[in-house]
Design an enzyme around this catalytic site. Sequence first.
Site, PDB file in Angstrom:
ATOM      1  CE  LYS A  87      -0.416  -2.329   7.688  1.00  0.00           C
ATOM      2  NZ  LYS A  87      -0.152  -1.436   8.833  1.00  0.00           N
ATOM      3  CB  SER A 131      -2.786   0.390   0.613  1.00  0.00           C
ATOM      4  OG  SER A 131      -4.159   0.235   0.936  1.00  0.00           O
TER       5      SER A 131
END
Length: 403
Positions: free
Chosen positions: A54, A304
């Site tokens: 992110k 992720s």
Amino acid sequence: MPYAFDHATFAAAAQQIDGVVHQTPMVRSPHLSEIAGVPVLLKAENLQTTGSFKLRGAFTRLSRLSDEEKQQGVVAASAGNHAQGVAFSAQRLGIPARIVMPEDAALPKVEATRRYGAEVVLSGPDVAAALTVAMADAERSGRTFIHPYDHEDVVAGQGTLGLEILDQVPDVGTILVPTGGGGLLAGVAAAVHSVRPEVAVVGVQAESAAAWPESLAVGHPVQLERLQTMADGIAVALPGEVPFGLIRDHVASVDTVSEELISHAMLLLAERAKLVVEPSGAAGVAALLEEPGIFEGPVVAILSGGNVDPLVLLRSIRHGMRAVRRYLKARVIVTDTPGSLAALLVELAATGANVIDITHSRTTTNLAVGEVAVTVDLETKGPEHCADVITHLRDRGYSAAEH
């Protein structure tokens, strides 16, 4: 300026985040390679600064704000990863940041966001409610709202991960991407296809929080009414408008995986690769475990994120152990006499299974007078050992079954 989402777009974003976002390791997995029959590599974005991908999109977005917008400040909403990415980026760029997080957000994620200098506001039962509060704050205060996935700059920033994958594995055949709102999937797919359009990019969602398959089928984002998954990082009810066209045009498929497979993948990554990932970060590996022979190699599975609450990690690992039959819950009927429980424990010890927990009940239905139902949680050595434990107990005269 309009976005072309061509190679120059992603190269510019990569230059912008250089020195802030670091290139994360590409870890070869002999175990997964053996399962899949092709080379499998793990893109360890769980080791990124702030613990997830992110940061890429957040820093790209914030660095492109005008001086006036930077001075006014930003507001965002997140359960954890986007919160930390925005907070870190804002601190680095000297921008005041307010982050709205759900009231039950994991304490480690809340504290990490505060340590990066952001003001944290706890509001609402979930991320959707927090988003509503954050957008209202932006309207009221003049702060710029930083969307977690539905913005061109965010998609461009996330796409830098795709360029890294091509640098590290130039002959990659398939990329497995955990998918929520679609920012990462859209960015990686468009960036990779700007260089190698033949690479298969596959999105992966938790089957109980999968908005993309239906949305792609009908041709526009469709909101889910209910989400229920341990993978909170990809639990997004409404796909993004900006990612939608890129995903429609560049993504081979969006597959779904069960909670059992996600927890199995987390366990495997911890044991075999020595990598701690959050449930959403393990989704790509879960897809590989479900259908190991269908992906063209080399396969890259993006991990992720790694921002997992310790309590969630504990539950997930136990869930994973049960999914691979290394954790057995058995129900055994014994007589309600002194010494019966001790005798059962002796027999369990003889099987080599380790007792984790034990409960017993005299009021369960279908029990005869003088019988007790004992439920035992056991650590075992795999499926064959589970069967051996049940067989051993039955051979000793017990009524025993998996529970």
